[in-house]
Each structure stands twice: as C-alpha cells, then as structure tokens.
Design an enzyme around this catalytic site. Structure first.
Site, mmCIF file in Angstrom:
data_model
loop_
_atom_site.group_PDB
_atom_site.id
_atom_site.type_symbol
_atom_site.label_atom_id
_atom_site.label_comp_id
_atom_site.label_asym_id
_atom_site.label_seq_id
_atom_site.Cartn_x
_atom_site.Cartn_y
_atom_site.Cartn_z
ATOM 1 N N LYS A 162 11.030 -1.554 -3.822
ATOM 2 C CA LYS A 162 11.415 -2.855 -3.276
ATOM 3 C C LYS A 162 12.829 -3.180 -3.731
ATOM 4 O O LYS A 162 13.140 -3.101 -4.940
ATOM 5 C CB LYS A 162 10.434 -3.937 -3.756
ATOM 6 C CG LYS A 162 9.093 -3.869 -3.053
ATOM 7 C CD LYS A 162 9.239 -4.116 -1.567
ATOM 8 C CE LYS A 162 7.920 -4.432 -0.896
ATOM 9 N NZ LYS A 162 8.068 -4.531 0.558
ATOM 10 N N ASP A 191 12.809 -0.683 0.572
ATOM 11 C CA ASP A 191 12.404 -1.763 1.482
ATOM 12 C C ASP A 191 13.004 -3.070 0.991
ATOM 13 O O ASP A 191 12.639 -3.561 -0.077
ATOM 14 C CB ASP A 191 10.873 -1.867 1.521
ATOM 15 C CG ASP A 191 10.396 -2.916 2.524
ATOM 16 O OD1 ASP A 191 11.252 -3.552 3.180
ATOM 17 O OD2 ASP A 191 9.170 -3.093 2.644
ATOM 18 N N GLU A 217 14.148 0.363 4.668
ATOM 19 C CA GLU A 217 13.278 -0.436 5.544
ATOM 20 C C GLU A 217 13.764 -1.884 5.587
ATOM 21 O O GLU A 217 14.103 -2.452 4.548
ATOM 22 C CB GLU A 217 11.853 -0.344 4.972
ATOM 23 C CG GLU A 217 10.773 -1.037 5.766
ATOM 24 C CD GLU A 217 9.396 -0.707 5.171
ATOM 25 O OE1 GLU A 217 9.124 0.486 4.862
ATOM 26 O OE2 GLU A 217 8.595 -1.636 4.987
ATOM 27 N N ASP A 242 10.052 -2.794 9.988
ATOM 28 C CA ASP A 242 8.687 -3.135 9.558
ATOM 29 C C ASP A 242 8.300 -4.489 10.143
ATOM 30 O O ASP A 242 7.757 -4.566 11.243
ATOM 31 C CB ASP A 242 8.607 -3.103 8.026
ATOM 32 C CG ASP A 242 7.272 -3.600 7.498
ATOM 33 O OD1 ASP A 242 6.319 -3.673 8.289
ATOM 34 O OD2 ASP A 242 7.169 -3.944 6.304
ATOM 35 N N LYS A 266 1.405 -0.646 10.624
ATOM 36 C CA LYS A 266 0.438 -1.266 9.708
ATOM 37 C C LYS A 266 -0.823 -1.618 10.485
ATOM 38 O O LYS A 266 -0.772 -2.475 11.385
ATOM 39 C CB LYS A 266 1.041 -2.510 9.050
ATOM 40 C CG LYS A 266 2.185 -2.165 8.095
ATOM 41 C CD LYS A 266 2.734 -3.382 7.379
ATOM 42 C CE LYS A 266 3.758 -2.965 6.331
ATOM 43 N NZ LYS A 266 4.460 -4.115 5.730
ATOM 44 N N GLN A 294 0.470 -3.710 3.945
ATOM 45 C CA GLN A 294 0.719 -5.162 4.004
ATOM 46 C C GLN A 294 0.169 -5.821 2.729
ATOM 47 O O GLN A 294 -0.377 -6.902 2.772
ATOM 48 C CB GLN A 294 0.072 -5.738 5.272
ATOM 49 C CG GLN A 294 0.685 -7.047 5.712
ATOM 50 C CD GLN A 294 0.386 -7.361 7.156
ATOM 51 O OE1 GLN A 294 0.710 -6.581 8.044
ATOM 52 N NE2 GLN A 294 -0.241 -8.493 7.415
HETATM 53 C C1 MUC Z 1 6.241 -4.393 3.056
HETATM 54 O O1 MUC Z 1 6.309 -3.245 3.491
HETATM 55 O O2 MUC Z 1 7.084 -5.192 3.431
HETATM 56 C C2 MUC Z 1 5.547 -7.208 1.670
HETATM 57 C C3 MUC Z 1 5.394 -8.253 2.522
HETATM 58 C C4 MUC Z 1 4.535 -7.834 3.543
HETATM 59 O O3 MUC Z 1 4.154 -8.476 4.539
HETATM 60 O O4 MUC Z 1 4.165 -6.546 3.357
HETATM 61 C C5 MUC Z 1 4.656 -6.122 2.105
HETATM 62 C C6 MUC Z 1 5.152 -4.738 2.081
HETATM 63 MG MG MG Z 2 8.229 -3.543 4.540
#
Ligand code: MUC
Ligand code: MG
Length: 368
Positions: A162, A191, A217, A242, A266, A294
């Site tokens: 992240k 991401d 991402e 995403d 997702k 998610q």
């Molecule tokens: C992601 O991939 O963004 C964080 C917020 C969300 O909605 O999913 C996560 C992971």
């Molecule tokens: Mg994401």
C-alpha cells in the site's frame, strides 16, 4: 426451485491489527452475511464487505438495499435465472458489493442443488492458486517484518504494497527496504488507492524504476482523465485499475480511454457472473488481471479463490487472498489454509463451505 427467503445479516468481527491505506482504514469488519434459502431447502451464502471510502456502501445501506430492493426481485424467482435476477438488480445503480454477494449466493445454491462445486461449474482450470499478501501502511521496517513473517509462515512470495502517502519518500523508502529484504525473486507491486495526483504518481514510478515492481494500482483518481492517460503512456510501471472499474462497462471505458493497462477483478463487487465477463474481455484484449482483495473475510476469500482457480487467465498471477488472516475470527466451519504460498479451491458442492451458525449468532448485530 424457487427462492423462499433472503436475509441480509449485519455482523461485526474485530481485526487483529488495523489495515491502513491511502483512502481509509479498517479496524473492524462491519460486514453483511447474505443468506438465500429455496423452497427445496438449499441455502446459498456470501459475504458483503461494504467499503464506504471506495464505493459509498455501508453496512446499513447494504442491508437496506437488499431488504427493500433486491429481496422483492428474488423471492419467488428461480435461482438458476441469474441473468434475469442480475438484470433486475442492475436497475438500481451502484451497490456493487450487495449485488456481487447476491450473485455468489445464487451460484452457491446452483452448485449445491446440482451436487457440484462452483469451481467445477466455472470451468475448474486448476485446483490451487498462488497467494499474494497486501501490506498496509506502517514504518518501512514494520512492513518488511510483516512480509518476512508471511513468507516464513505461509510461503507467500508475492506482496501488494500500500502506497499513496506524502511525502512520497515514505513509500519509495518502503519499496527499497522491501526489495532489499525479500530479494530479487519476490513479486512486489503497489496500490496507491488514488492517494496521489497523476504527476506525483509518475515521479514515484520513475523513482521506483529498477526495483522490479510489477504494477502500480489506482495511482490517482481515474477522473483525472488526461493526467491518467499521460501516466499510463509515460510510467515505467504498468498502471492497474481497481476501484475505477467496479463494472464491466467501467473496465471497457478505462481500457479504451487508455486509463489503465491491467485490471483488478474482485468477486466482492462483480460476483462470479460479471467477473466472468470482465475476465473474458481482458483475456481477449491481452490485458493482465489480478484477483484483488476488498479486505475480504475468509468467506469472501473463498469466492475469490474459487473464481481465480477456475480460469487460466485469472490464475496466471498470484491472487490477493491472505488478509482474512488479520480478522479475529471467521464464520465458516472449513477454514481456508495457505500452505507453500498456495490456497486450494473448495471441491464440495456450491462454494464448498458451511456457515457456523453459533459464530453468526455471536457476531450478528441485529439480534442483540
Ligand atoms: C484495494 O485493493 O484497494 C482497500 C480499499 C478497498 O476497497 O479494497 C482495499 C484493497
Ligand atoms: Mg486496490
């Protein structure tokens, strides 16, 4: 066979440690369990992870939309008529996670009534998928320790990091530290959850060039259209969409507009039915996909592994399947196991898992 009852049960399970990222943070899992029962006694289940900071859904809104808008469409319908039911739900805009869970619960019923696993019904490409772990914000050394621990304990060698912090050096330093600690073989990708502008993201992508990162991402808001197109053209890292692609149409738009060149799928937001269409679109266009997370519970991750393992194109890359380990508990009686960096898709009928009714009774919020 006809649908008899539709339940949307809010529940709360704590997190062992909070997960922090650019668009929000999660300290407890305020989720909703969807349970659909038919007149023949088949029961389908699915988990809804509402993410207000990503799609605007909340636990309360998910319960309300299912009880007031979706249940009237579902009760009396044939659960095999997924396309008619999904078309009916599509008349309500948004509410992606609520719609995704209803679709998954229908597939669970279909599989159970046929005595076949959903993994097999979808095409059963491979029994297992490789797991990627998502590492939240922390000081660089803590992120390194977490990654090393997941590699040691579970054999995971793929990590989504992240990012999206300011100053950007926080993230660049973390990436350098992770690469040094994990070595050249580990897969790393980033991401930013829209934490930066397109120009900031380009600076980070350039600063990280040479670290062997796979993807960046959702670096900025995809609505920053021109900046995002420039970023896709000029970034040394492949830009993955995403949260800007919660539907098939959004995927088509972003790929067509040059807003992304890889896609996170997702099941939590597109169930199995729409995820299949997105996967086919991406495969046909030669676009990489990753099975995303998610911040899914164990039940949510069951859906992801079933779908990811069912197709060649969705099983090429490691799937984000480990963050359920950060939940303090889970609601199913057959725990998912990560071994040697892999998870197996359940093979029993439907989703292949059973709800633990005692745990649901303990964690549900509507009967306290
Ligand atoms: C992601 O991939 O963004 C964080 C917020 C969300 O909605 O999913 C996560 C992971
Ligand atoms: Mg994401």
């Amino acid at each position: 066979m006809k649908i008899d009852t539709v339940e949307a049960i809010p529940y709360e399970i704590g997190m062992r440690k909070p997960l922090l990222f650019a668009s929000g943070q999660m300290t407890t899992a305020d989720h909703v369990l969807v349970r659909i029962t038919t007149d023949e006694g088949h029961v389908g289940i699915a988990d809804v992870p509402p993410r207000p900071y990503t799609y605007g859904e909340t636990q309360g809104s998910v319960v309300a939309v299912i009880e007031t808008l979706f249940a009237p469409l579902l009760v009396g319908a044939d659960p095999f008529a997924r396309n008619a039911i999904n078309a009916g739900m599509a008349r309500t805009v948004g509410n992606f996670a609520a719609k995704g869970a209803v679709d998954i619960a229908l597939w669970d019923i279909i599989g159970k009534s046929l005595g076949t696993s959903v993994h097999a019904l979808l095409g059963g490409f491979t029994p297992t998928v490789r797991v990627s772990h998502m590492v939240g914000f922390a000081p660089a050394q803590e992120m390194v320790d977490e990654a090393l621990n997941y590699r040691e304990q579970y054999g995971i060698t793929s990590f989504k990091v992240k990012v999206g912090r300011r100053p950007v050096s926080l993230d660049v330093d973390a990436c350098i530290a992770l690469r040094e600690a994990l070595g050249a073989d580990a897969e790393l990708y980033l991401d930013a959850n829209r934490g930066w502008s397109a120009n900031e993201a380009l600076a980070v992508a350039r600063a990280c060039d040479g670290l062997g990162l796979l993807y960046l991402e959702e670096p900025c808001d995809a609505l920053e259209v021109i900046g995002r197109q420039r970023l896709v053209r000029e970034s040394p890292l492949t830009i993955m969409a995403d949260e800007s692609v919660p539907t098939l149409g959004d995927v088509a738009r972003e790929l067509h507009n040059g807003g992304a060149s890889a896609i996170s799928i997702k099941t939590a937001r597109t169930g199995f039915s729409e995820s299949q269409k997105i996967l086919g679109l991406c495969e046909g266009l030669g676009v990489d996909v990753i099975m995303g997370n998610q911040i899914d519970s164990m039940l949510g991750s069951v859906a992801t592994v079933i779908f990811g393992a069912a197709f060649k194109h969705s099983s090429r890359r490691a799937a984000e399947l480990s963050n359920f380990l950060e939940f303090a508990d889970f609601l199913i009686t057959e725990p998912l196991v990560i071994k040697n960096g892999q998870i197996s898709a359940p093979t029993a009928p439907g989703l292949g898992v059973t709800l633990d009714n005692n745990k649901l009774a303990a964690y549900r919020l509507d009967r306290k």
